[in-house]
Design a protein around this motif. Structure first.
Motif, short mmCIF file in Angstrom:
data_model
loop_
_atom_site.label_atom_id
_atom_site.label_comp_id
_atom_site.label_asym_id
_atom_site.label_seq_id
_atom_site.Cartn_x
_atom_site.Cartn_y
_atom_site.Cartn_z
N ALA A 25 -2.48 8.62 -1.22
CA ALA A 25 -1.93 7.32 -1.08
C ALA A 25 -1.12 7.58 -0.20
O ALA A 25 -0.91 9.30 0.49
CB ALA A 25 -0.94 7.65 -2.68
N ARG A 57 0.93 11.78 -8.35
CA ARG A 57 0.67 11.27 -6.86
C ARG A 57 -0.92 10.92 -6.61
O ARG A 57 -1.56 12.33 -6.43
CB ARG A 57 1.64 11.14 -6.01
CG ARG A 57 1.65 9.98 -4.33
CD ARG A 57 1.77 10.26 -3.25
NE ARG A 57 1.35 10.46 -1.81
CZ ARG A 57 2.03 9.84 -1.23
NH1 ARG A 57 3.73 10.82 -0.80
NH2 ARG A 57 2.01 9.94 -0.27
N LEU A 102 3.79 2.53 -2.54
CA LEU A 102 3.31 3.32 -1.64
C LEU A 102 1.63 2.49 -1.73
O LEU A 102 1.76 1.90 -2.70
CB LEU A 102 2.05 4.29 -2.89
CG LEU A 102 3.58 5.88 -2.76
CD1 LEU A 102 4.09 5.50 -4.45
CD2 LEU A 102 3.02 7.00 -2.16
N ARG A 103 0.99 2.70 -0.80
CA ARG A 103 -0.67 2.08 -0.79
C ARG A 103 -1.92 3.01 -1.06
O ARG A 103 -2.04 4.27 -0.80
CB ARG A 103 -1.13 1.40 0.09
CG ARG A 103 -1.99 1.11 0.10
CD ARG A 103 -2.47 -0.84 1.18
NE ARG A 103 -2.36 0.51 2.32
CZ ARG A 103 -3.48 1.19 2.72
NH1 ARG A 103 -4.72 1.19 2.70
NH2 ARG A 103 -3.84 1.51 4.08
N SER A 104 -2.86 2.81 -2.48
CA SER A 104 -3.37 3.89 -2.88
C SER A 104 -4.99 3.58 -2.30
O SER A 104 -4.84 2.35 -0.95
CB SER A 104 -4.11 3.37 -3.99
OG SER A 104 -5.01 2.21 -4.47
N GLU A 105 -6.05 4.25 -1.67
CA GLU A 105 -6.69 4.04 -0.79
C GLU A 105 -8.00 2.98 -1.47
O GLU A 105 -7.73 2.50 -2.33
CB GLU A 105 -7.23 5.25 -1.27
CG GLU A 105 -8.66 5.37 -0.39
CD GLU A 105 -9.64 7.20 -0.64
OE1 GLU A 105 -10.36 7.61 0.42
OE2 GLU A 105 -9.01 8.00 -2.02
N GLY A 127 -6.15 -1.27 -1.36
CA GLY A 127 -5.76 -0.84 -2.05
C GLY A 127 -4.90 -1.26 -3.16
O GLY A 127 -5.01 -2.80 -3.16
N LEU A 174 1.21 1.08 -5.06
CA LEU A 174 2.54 1.93 -6.20
C LEU A 174 3.91 1.76 -6.16
O LEU A 174 3.93 1.54 -5.31
CB LEU A 174 1.66 3.48 -5.93
CG LEU A 174 0.41 3.26 -6.51
CD1 LEU A 174 -0.63 4.72 -5.57
CD2 LEU A 174 -0.42 2.98 -7.81
#
Length: 74
Positions: free
Chosen positions: A46, A42, A6-9, A17, A20
């Motif tokens: 994300a 989570r 995942l990629r955070s904000e 970002g 994750l």
């Protein structure tokens, strides 16, 4: 072990970002010294990434691609 990336904000400190990884019910964030375990769930904003997109993120940010396979084991 199945890993989801995942990629955070995006933020001012992290304009692309943060990367994750979710595996075996645990969430990790990629940090300068490797993967760090995140407490909680989570992050709400994300977005999911494919393995290829996670590799692209690593290349753009200058991270070693081998880190994608170096998640801590329980």
């Amino acid at each position: 072990m199945t890993t989801r990336y995942l990629r955070s904000e995006e933020t001012m400190a992290f304009p692309h970002g943060r990367l994750l990884a979710a595996t075996d019910g645990h969430m990790f964030v990629l940090a300068p010294d490797g993967w760090d375990l995140l407490g909680g769930t989570r992050p709400r904003r994300a977005s999911s990434l494919s393995r290829e997109e996670a590799e692209d993120w690593c290349e753009r940010e200058g991270w070693d691609l081998n880190l994608l396979d170096a998640l801590p084991a329980d």
